[in-house]
Design a protein around this motif. Structure first.
Motif, PDB file in Angstrom:
ATOM      1  N   SER A  47      11.162  -9.556  -8.680  1.00  8.01           N
ATOM      2  CA  SER A  47      10.044  -9.370  -7.760  1.00  8.01           C
ATOM      3  C   SER A  47      10.160 -10.368  -6.618  1.00  8.01           C
ATOM      4  O   SER A  47      10.306 -11.565  -6.857  1.00  8.01           O
ATOM      5  CB  SER A  47       8.726  -9.571  -8.502  1.00  8.01           C
ATOM      6  N   LEU A  49       8.176 -11.787  -3.197  1.00 10.25           N
ATOM      7  CA  LEU A  49       6.877 -11.833  -2.518  1.00 10.25           C
ATOM      8  C   LEU A  49       7.083 -12.092  -1.030  1.00 10.25           C
ATOM      9  O   LEU A  49       7.886 -12.943  -0.648  1.00 10.25           O
ATOM     10  CB  LEU A  49       6.004 -12.941  -3.115  1.00 10.25           C
ATOM     11  N   SER A  51       4.712 -13.113   1.861  1.00  9.58           N
ATOM     12  CA  SER A  51       3.361 -13.569   2.211  1.00  9.58           C
ATOM     13  C   SER A  51       3.245 -13.843   3.704  1.00  9.58           C
ATOM     14  O   SER A  51       4.159 -14.404   4.310  1.00  9.58           O
ATOM     15  CB  SER A  51       3.022 -14.852   1.448  1.00  9.58           C
ATOM     16  N   TYR A  92      -1.308  -7.257  -2.008  1.00 16.24           N
ATOM     17  CA  TYR A  92      -2.205  -8.239  -2.606  1.00 16.24           C
ATOM     18  C   TYR A  92      -3.200  -8.714  -1.549  1.00 16.24           C
ATOM     19  O   TYR A  92      -2.805  -9.000  -0.412  1.00 16.24           O
ATOM     20  CB  TYR A  92      -1.436  -9.486  -3.060  1.00 16.24           C
ATOM     21  N   ASN A  97      -3.318 -13.279  -6.976  1.00 16.88           N
ATOM     22  CA  ASN A  97      -2.078 -13.137  -7.746  1.00 16.88           C
ATOM     23  C   ASN A  97      -1.849 -11.743  -8.294  1.00 16.88           C
ATOM     24  O   ASN A  97      -0.785 -11.471  -8.830  1.00 16.88           O
ATOM     25  CB  ASN A  97      -2.078 -14.122  -8.919  1.00 16.88           C
ATOM     26  N   THR A 126      -0.263 -10.600   0.904  1.00 18.94           N
ATOM     27  CA  THR A 126       1.109 -10.558   0.405  1.00 18.94           C
ATOM     28  C   THR A 126       1.478  -9.133   0.052  1.00 18.94           C
ATOM     29  O   THR A 126       0.636  -8.350  -0.385  1.00 18.94           O
ATOM     30  CB  THR A 126       1.237 -11.449  -0.853  1.00 18.94           C
ATOM     31  N   SER A 128       4.811  -7.183  -2.132  1.00 21.06           N
ATOM     32  CA  SER A 128       5.965  -7.481  -2.988  1.00 21.06           C
ATOM     33  C   SER A 128       6.788  -6.218  -3.176  1.00 21.06           C
ATOM     34  O   SER A 128       6.266  -5.107  -3.103  1.00 21.06           O
ATOM     35  CB  SER A 128       5.523  -8.030  -4.352  1.00 21.06           C
TER      36      SER A 128
END
Length: 157
Positions: A47, A49, A51, A92, A97, A126, A128
């Motif tokens: 994964s 991320l 951001s 997100y 999280n 974010t 992912s």
């Protein structure tokens, strides 16, 4: 009558000056995925991320640093020697999280997703790209074939 026309003109000028016009922006984030550890009985997971940081917005006027997502473009990698790989793109909320929505994408592809349209854009959000492979009966590593990227398209209002 002149007094009424002047008042109407003043009112319409005030209303027009209060209107704002949306401005569109794109913020691109790029990362090199890590190697994926595949466990013999559990499979593997990778994964990355992406951001949005305050520094990503430094060249954007203050009033335009927040807005509404109008799409997310992506470039995904794939992991060598995997025949069961799946991938998804997730969104997100700022500084959280857990994703609030994920959509399936193809590994080793590029595309544009509108499933997140209308979601909030601001520093801290974010996205992912998550890759999964099934267990193969042996413990090994898989290598990604390229960098991945996500472009947030948003409209400031």
């Amino acid at each position: 009558m002149n007094k009424m026309s002047a008042s109407a003109l003043l009112l319409s000028t005030l209303l027009m000056s209060g209107q704002s016009f949306a401005t569109d922006y794109n913020i691109t984030k790029e990362r090199q995925p890590s190697r994926m550890l595949v466990l013999s009985s559990a499979g593997g997971l990778s994964s990355e991320l992406f951001s949005v940081l305050n520094m990503d917005l430094r060249d954007i006027p203050y009033r335009d640093k927040t807005g509404t997502i109008t799409g997310i473009s992506y470039v995904s990698a794939n992991f060598s020697e995997s025949t069961t790989e799946t991938a998804e793109l997730c969104y997100y909320r700022a500084y959280t999280n857990n994703p609030i929505k994920c959509v399936e994408i193809q590994p080793n592809s590029s595309g544009h997703v509108t499933a997140f349209n209308g979601f909030e854009f601001k520093a801290g959000i974010t996205a992912s790209i998550v890759h999964r492979v099934d267990a193969t009966g042996s413990f090994h590593y898989l290598e990604p074939n390229r960098k991945e990227s996500v472009t947030f398209h948003y409209s400031a209002n």
